[in-house]
Design a protein around this motif. Structure first.
Motif, mmCIF file in Angstrom:
data_model
loop_
_atom_site.group_PDB
_atom_site.id
_atom_site.type_symbol
_atom_site.label_atom_id
_atom_site.label_comp_id
_atom_site.label_asym_id
_atom_site.label_seq_id
_atom_site.Cartn_x
_atom_site.Cartn_y
_atom_site.Cartn_z
ATOM 1 N N GLU A 21 2.836 -17.518 3.984
ATOM 2 C CA GLU A 21 2.069 -17.556 5.507
ATOM 3 C C GLU A 21 2.151 -17.315 6.416
ATOM 4 O OE1 GLU A 21 -0.968 -20.843 5.916
ATOM 5 O OE2 GLU A 21 0.297 -21.693 5.575
ATOM 6 N N GLY A 22 3.912 -17.670 6.636
ATOM 7 C CA GLY A 22 4.690 -17.813 7.719
ATOM 8 C C GLY A 22 4.891 -16.647 8.310
ATOM 9 N N VAL A 23 5.037 -15.631 7.047
ATOM 10 C CA VAL A 23 5.783 -13.971 7.471
ATOM 11 C C VAL A 23 4.311 -12.762 7.945
ATOM 12 C CG1 VAL A 23 6.750 -14.280 6.032
ATOM 13 C CG2 VAL A 23 5.410 -13.027 5.161
ATOM 14 N N GLY A 24 3.243 -13.317 8.000
ATOM 15 C CA GLY A 24 2.554 -12.383 8.444
ATOM 16 C C GLY A 24 1.298 -12.444 7.847
ATOM 17 N N SER A 25 0.557 -11.409 8.304
ATOM 18 C CA SER A 25 -1.157 -11.215 7.238
ATOM 19 C C SER A 25 -0.816 -11.220 6.471
ATOM 20 C CB SER A 25 -2.119 -10.921 8.339
ATOM 21 O OG SER A 25 -2.872 -10.679 7.264
ATOM 22 N N GLY A 26 -1.029 -11.262 5.241
ATOM 23 C CA GLY A 26 -1.364 -10.978 3.504
ATOM 24 C C GLY A 26 -1.831 -9.745 3.702
ATOM 25 N N GLU A 27 -3.541 -10.037 4.901
ATOM 26 C CA GLU A 27 -4.273 -8.429 4.330
ATOM 27 C C GLU A 27 -3.742 -7.010 4.919
ATOM 28 O OE1 GLU A 27 -8.369 -7.191 5.768
ATOM 29 O OE2 GLU A 27 -7.463 -9.719 6.321
ATOM 30 N N GLU A 28 -2.798 -7.115 6.151
ATOM 31 C CA GLU A 28 -1.725 -6.826 6.798
ATOM 32 C C GLU A 28 -0.563 -5.938 6.305
ATOM 33 O OE1 GLU A 28 -2.816 -4.743 8.995
ATOM 34 O OE2 GLU A 28 -4.068 -6.027 9.558
ATOM 35 N N ILE A 29 -0.229 -7.532 5.314
ATOM 36 C CA ILE A 29 0.864 -6.657 3.908
ATOM 37 C C ILE A 29 0.636 -5.696 2.960
ATOM 38 C CG2 ILE A 29 2.507 -6.988 2.687
ATOM 39 C CD1 ILE A 29 2.935 -9.549 4.382
ATOM 40 N N ALA A 30 -0.666 -6.121 2.453
ATOM 41 C CA ALA A 30 -1.406 -4.820 1.502
ATOM 42 C C ALA A 30 -2.095 -4.239 1.441
ATOM 43 C CB ALA A 30 -2.626 -5.837 1.231
ATOM 44 N N LYS A 31 -2.190 -3.796 3.224
ATOM 45 C CA LYS A 31 -2.803 -2.665 3.348
ATOM 46 C C LYS A 31 -1.184 -1.687 3.481
ATOM 47 C CE LYS A 31 -6.420 -3.646 6.276
ATOM 48 N NZ LYS A 31 -7.818 -4.361 6.841
ATOM 49 N N SER A 32 -0.335 -2.168 4.574
ATOM 50 C CA SER A 32 0.998 -1.589 4.588
ATOM 51 C C SER A 32 1.293 -0.532 2.822
ATOM 52 C CB SER A 32 2.102 -2.362 5.250
ATOM 53 O OG SER A 32 3.139 -1.771 5.748
ATOM 54 N N ILE A 33 1.232 -1.300 1.975
ATOM 55 C CA ILE A 33 2.044 -1.096 1.009
ATOM 56 C C ILE A 33 1.423 -0.176 0.326
ATOM 57 C CG2 ILE A 33 2.026 -1.593 -1.648
ATOM 58 C CD1 ILE A 33 2.760 -4.834 -0.526
ATOM 59 N N THR A 34 -0.298 -0.291 0.424
ATOM 60 C CA THR A 34 -0.975 0.471 0.059
ATOM 61 C C THR A 34 -1.035 2.099 0.245
ATOM 62 O OG1 THR A 34 -2.817 -0.808 -0.684
ATOM 63 C CG2 THR A 34 -3.819 1.023 -0.582
ATOM 64 N N SER A 35 -0.958 2.080 1.515
ATOM 65 C CA SER A 35 -0.378 3.194 2.640
ATOM 66 C C SER A 35 1.059 4.314 2.500
ATOM 67 C CB SER A 35 -0.217 3.191 4.418
ATOM 68 O OG SER A 35 0.960 2.476 4.407
ATOM 69 N N ARG A 36 1.900 3.234 2.095
ATOM 70 C CA ARG A 36 2.559 4.250 1.308
ATOM 71 C C ARG A 36 3.196 4.457 0.169
ATOM 72 N NH1 ARG A 36 3.698 0.857 5.806
ATOM 73 N NH2 ARG A 36 5.836 0.859 6.926
ATOM 74 N N VAL A 37 2.874 3.639 -0.418
ATOM 75 C CA VAL A 37 2.661 4.299 -2.319
ATOM 76 C C VAL A 37 1.102 4.571 -2.734
ATOM 77 C CG1 VAL A 37 4.596 2.719 -2.314
ATOM 78 C CG2 VAL A 37 2.193 1.718 -3.178
#
Length: 322
Positions: free
Chosen positions: A225-241
């Motif tokens: 959790e200390g690296v940032g929002s898991g939700e934002e990371i999931a969205k960012s990955i989905t937008s790239r692949v």
């Protein structure tokens, strides 16, 4: 002869599995050595508000296997003030309590350090799932929390494989990535994102895409959790692949449940050790285990030293995640 005739024990901050086993060890060890022993309810809040009761052998019967803490725990802003610290010390003195065992994390250790400076004999036990206390290899509750995360990832892997999806698993660890690292390595995660190591979402997405091209049917990314929002990371990955990345936030489920045998044994060893150290005249120390040996380190040194990150284990996880 020891000047310590009676001691108290409290649990403070976030709860962790094994706290009850530690309380049990403190109480029964103290009674074994002929001491009176008291329990403080609700951590430092209870100490400041004089919520203290006498304990006996039966007070801690049938608790070694229970999660949480029978003494309850609370965060206490009053303990951050000199007035609150003096009140806490006075409440111990008026009951002729000679020593205090504090079970908790960094904030709890800071309170114990303040009481030691006011002349109270104190011992700290590392009770936190994060494994972020220095001068001990492991903290009470860490092993159980990692097991809970691994079990959850095992279940997620089954359904992710069935649907050819990616799973982003957010775990606890604001400043320390040990839960993510150990659980990620143990469960074969493809990527582990932790506060101690910088990462690029583009690299994570590229690795995931490459894995799917090479025939993998699923992908697991463990995020502290200390690296940032898991939700934002999931969205960012989905937008790239072109891969469906689903987020699971495990949250406080990591704090609950029956402690593992390792946490029960660690808690029992440290609880007994703390009592024996107080009887021997020691004070102001944080108890831990390093390379299998019980150690007591100046508590101020513990709270001012950042725990060393295991980079070798992180690099091992990278090598095995192809």
């Amino acid at each position: 002869m020891s000047e310590v005739k009676s001691i108290a024990v409290l649990t403070s901050g976030g709860d962790s599995q094994g706290m009850n086993a530690a309380v049990r060890a403190v109480v029964r060890s103290a009674i074994y050595y002929g001491l009176d022993v008291y329990a403080v309810q609700r951590g430092y809040y209870g100490l400041i508000h004089d919520d203290i009761r006498k304990m006996d052998l039966r007070s801690v019967g049938d608790i070694i296997q229970r999660g949480g803490t029978i003494l309850q725990t609370a965060r206490c802003k009053e303990m951050m003030t000199l007035e609150g610290q003096k009140t806490a010390a006075d409440n111990l003195r008026k009951r002729d309590i000679d020593g205090l065992v504090v079970i908790g994390g960094d904030g709890s250790y800071q309170g114990a350090d303040k009481l030691a400076q006011l002349g109270i004999k104190t011992m700290g036990l590392p009770g936190t799932i994060d494994n972020d206390i220095s001068y001990t290899d492991y903290t009470i509750g860490f092993d159980t929390a990692v097991g809970i995360v691994v079990d959850a990832i095992n279940k997620l892997r089954d359904t992710m494989s069935s649907h050819e999806r990616a799973s982003i698993v957010e775990v606890m660890g604001r400043h320390c990535g040990d839960i993510a690292l150990h659980a990620g390595l143990a469960s074969g995660a493809e990527s582990i994102l932790i506060p101690e190591v910088p990462f690029n979402v583009e690299d994570v997405a590229d690795r995931m895409k490459e894995n799917f091209v090479n025939g993998k049917r699923h992908s697991i990314v463990v995020v502290a959790e200390g690296v940032g929002s898991g939700e934002e990371i999931a969205k960012s990955i989905t937008s790239r692949v072109n891969i469906d990345a689903r987020l699971t936030v495990l949250g406080h489920i990591q704090r609950g449940g029956t402690p593992t045998h390792k946490d029960r044994i660690l808690a029992s060893q440290l609880g007994d050790f703390a009592v024996r150290q107080l009887i021997a005249g020691d004070s102001g120390k944080g108890c831990g285990v390093i390379n299998g040996q019980l150690v007591a380190t100046d508590i101020h040194k513990v709270i001012t030293t950042k725990k060393e990150f295991n980079m070798d284990m992180y690099e091992l996880a990278l090598r095995l995640s192809q």
